[in-house]
Design an enzyme around this catalytic site. Structure first.
Site, short mmCIF file in Angstrom:
data_model
loop_
_atom_site.label_atom_id
_atom_site.label_comp_id
_atom_site.label_asym_id
_atom_site.label_seq_id
_atom_site.Cartn_x
_atom_site.Cartn_y
_atom_site.Cartn_z
N ASP A 45 0.82 -1.21 0.00
CA ASP A 45 0.00 0.00 0.00
C ASP A 45 0.86 1.27 0.00
OD1 ASP A 45 -2.30 -1.46 -0.08
OD2 ASP A 45 -2.72 -1.32 2.07
N LYS A 169 -8.27 3.34 11.59
CA LYS A 169 -8.78 2.14 12.26
C LYS A 169 -8.06 1.92 13.59
CE LYS A 169 -9.38 -2.87 11.69
NZ LYS A 169 -8.53 -3.26 12.84
N ALA A 189 -5.18 10.30 21.00
CA ALA A 189 -4.89 10.45 22.44
C ALA A 189 -5.36 11.80 22.97
CB ALA A 189 -3.39 10.25 22.70
#
Length: 267
Positions: A45, A169, A189
């Site tokens: 990818d 994801k 976060a």
């Protein structure tokens, strides 16, 4: 047929690229590094991201095909031992002009980066991220020119539907089918306590909606656009929306999106 090949650079990918050139020459395909009709990505990818950004100024006129040689090839339809079959199908299109390839179009992310030194526009295939270099990112987020939240945390990720299976994801974002023209905002976060509050959940914005990110001034920041890393210390804002452009993939055989998801994550 005018084509170009980009490979990952490892031995297997380089050998497959040479094999592809030999097979293509037998079919009278023409190598074109400037304005190819088909771009073949051989690797993973990351190689496809590199291919996309290499020809980003010619996106409306190019279709991409991925050949998988790595551990995860979400954009790849073909395996390393299937080059002859791929060339055969491409040749059939070239000779008969029947256009047996199905062109599948995926949404892209458009970014407008405003800096004190100037304004630039970019498109991303997977995602854009904004992070603080030395500490917490503090940024106001507006949606459709209306104030939404003051973000505090490690950073923000804005992804395309096809990119929703990547970094997004891992941040707990949803996987979105590429037929849905949208962008997804995921927090990296975030800080949530009695003093600081953020949404704490991914947001999906449809086409014609826009997200604007205004970081506090005097922050040294890091912008990524897919695999491209841009250190910035004079950022004013970043505007994100679904691009009017789409990337085209030439599908010479069916490979549904959810089959890709299952193959990548469940097998």
């Amino acid at each position: 047929m005018r084509y170009y090949v980009l490979d990952r650079g490892d031995q297997l990918s380089a050998e497959l690229a040479e094999q592809f050139h030999q097979l293509a020459a037998q079919r009278h395909f023409v190598i074109d590094a400037v304005s190819p009709e088909i771009v073949i990505s051989i690797g993973g990818d990351g190689t496809m991201l590199h291919a996309f950004h290499t020809f980003v100024n010619h996106i409306p006129n190019i279709a991409f095909v991925g050949v998988h040689t790595g551990h995860l090839g979400f954009y790849s339809d073909w395996k390393s031992d299937e080059l002859a079959q791929l060339i055969e199908l491409m040749s059939h299109d070239f000779i008969s002009a029947e256009n047996t390839a199905r062109i599948v179009k995926y949404p892209l992310l458009e970014l407008t980066i405003h800096k004190k030194s100037g304004t630039t526009t970019h498109v991303a295939l997977n995602e854009f991220t904004l992070k603080g270099v030395y500490g917490t990112l503090v940024a106001q987020i507006d949606i459709n020119q209306a104030s939404f939240e003051m973000f505090r945390g490690d950073g923000i990720c804005v992804s395309t539907p096809s990119g929703s299976t990547a970094y997004n994801k891992s941040l707990g974002g949803a996987m979105v089918h590429p037929s849905i023209e949208a962008i997804q905002i995921a927090e990296i976060a975030s800080i949530n306590n009695r003093v600081y509050r953020t949404m704490g959940a991914p947001l999906l914005l449809p086409k014609h909606h826009e997200c604007n990110i205004y970081p506090n001034q005097d922050q040294r920041l890091l912008i990524t656009i897919d695999h491209i890393v841009l250190p910035v210390d004079d950022l004013i804002s970043v505007s994100c929306k679904v691009s009017e452009q789409k990337i085209s993939f030439a599908r010479y055989r069916p490979y549904p999106f959810w089959d890709r998801v299952k193959s990548a994550f469940l097998r």
